[in-house]
Design a protein around this motif. Structure first.
Motif, PDB file in Angstrom:
ATOM      1  N   ARG A   1       0.850  -1.197   0.000  1.00  0.00           N
ATOM      2  CA  ARG A   1       0.000   0.000   0.000  1.00  0.00           C
ATOM      3  C   ARG A   1       0.881   1.240   0.000  1.00  0.00           C
ATOM      4  NH1 ARG A   1      -5.276  -0.132  -0.169  1.00  0.00           N
ATOM      5  NH2 ARG A   1      -6.231  -2.112   0.306  1.00  0.00           N
ATOM      6  N   CYS A   2       0.429   2.262  -0.684  1.00  0.00           N
ATOM      7  CA  CYS A   2       1.184   3.510  -0.791  1.00  0.00           C
ATOM      8  C   CYS A   2       1.301   4.186   0.582  1.00  0.00           C
ATOM      9  CB  CYS A   2       0.472   4.442  -1.767  1.00  0.00           C
ATOM     10  SG  CYS A   2       1.265   6.046  -1.951  1.00  0.00           S
ATOM     11  N   PRO A   3       2.502   4.609   0.986  1.00  0.00           N
ATOM     12  CA  PRO A   3       2.657   5.286   2.276  1.00  0.00           C
ATOM     13  C   PRO A   3       2.051   6.697   2.286  1.00  0.00           C
ATOM     14  CG  PRO A   3       4.753   5.194   1.123  1.00  0.00           C
ATOM     15  CD  PRO A   3       3.775   4.398   0.303  1.00  0.00           C
ATOM     16  N   VAL A   4       1.791   7.251   1.110  1.00  0.00           N
ATOM     17  CA  VAL A   4       1.255   8.614   1.032  1.00  0.00           C
ATOM     18  C   VAL A   4      -0.273   8.615   1.024  1.00  0.00           C
ATOM     19  CG1 VAL A   4       1.163  10.709  -0.373  1.00  0.00           C
ATOM     20  CG2 VAL A   4       3.297   9.428  -0.162  1.00  0.00           C
ATOM     21  N   CYS A   5      -0.871   7.875   0.074  1.00  0.00           N
ATOM     22  CA  CYS A   5      -2.334   7.941  -0.081  1.00  0.00           C
ATOM     23  C   CYS A   5      -3.057   6.652   0.305  1.00  0.00           C
ATOM     24  CB  CYS A   5      -2.689   8.339  -1.508  1.00  0.00           C
ATOM     25  SG  CYS A   5      -2.157   7.153  -2.748  1.00  0.00           S
ATOM     26  N   LYS A   6      -2.317   5.624   0.717  1.00  0.00           N
ATOM     27  CA  LYS A   6      -2.863   4.363   1.226  1.00  0.00           C
ATOM     28  C   LYS A   6      -3.596   3.521   0.185  1.00  0.00           C
ATOM     29  CE  LYS A   6      -1.506   5.763   5.278  1.00  0.00           C
ATOM     30  NZ  LYS A   6      -0.103   5.920   5.356  1.00  0.00           N
ATOM     31  N   ASN A   7      -3.442   3.822  -1.090  1.00  0.00           N
ATOM     32  CA  ASN A   7      -4.044   3.017  -2.155  1.00  0.00           C
ATOM     33  C   ASN A   7      -3.155   1.816  -2.456  1.00  0.00           C
ATOM     34  OD1 ASN A   7      -6.465   4.427  -2.846  1.00  0.00           O
ATOM     35  ND2 ASN A   7      -5.178   6.054  -3.637  1.00  0.00           N
ATOM     36  N   PRO A   8      -3.703   0.785  -3.114  1.00  0.00           N
ATOM     37  CA  PRO A   8      -2.881  -0.385  -3.453  1.00  0.00           C
ATOM     38  C   PRO A   8      -1.807  -0.040  -4.480  1.00  0.00           C
ATOM     39  CG  PRO A   8      -5.134  -0.638  -4.264  1.00  0.00           C
ATOM     40  CD  PRO A   8      -5.084   0.629  -3.494  1.00  0.00           C
ATOM     41  N   THR A   9      -0.754  -0.859  -4.504  1.00  0.00           N
ATOM     42  CA  THR A   9       0.333  -0.663  -5.458  1.00  0.00           C
ATOM     43  C   THR A   9       0.328  -1.780  -6.496  1.00  0.00           C
ATOM     44  OG1 THR A   9       1.877  -1.864  -4.035  1.00  0.00           O
ATOM     45  CG2 THR A   9       1.792   0.529  -3.785  1.00  0.00           C
TER      46      THR A   9
END
Length: 60
Positions: A17-25
């Motif tokens: 998960r993205c550390p900035v926006c918490k969306n999946p990678t």
């Protein structure tokens, strides 16, 4: 460890998960741009990037 790109903001990370926006990678990305000074960068403004870091140009 392979880099992954956020499906939303395109920031590169090694996490699920993205550390900035918490969306999946996603591991399916291409192109690389490194932003060191987002406030004075025309590229960062064009890509709507406000934080310094490494970003993918395209994420699938």
């Amino acid at each position: 460890m392979s880099e992954k790109a956020c499906t939303s903001c395109k920031m590169l990370t090694s996490k699920e998960r993205c550390p900035v926006c918490k969306n999946p990678t996603s591991s399916n990305w291409s192109g690389l741009v490194i932003i060191t000074d987002p406030d004075n960068s025309d590229v960062a403004k064009e890509l709507n990037i406000s934080l310094k870091g490494e970003y993918a140009l395209r994420v699938r």
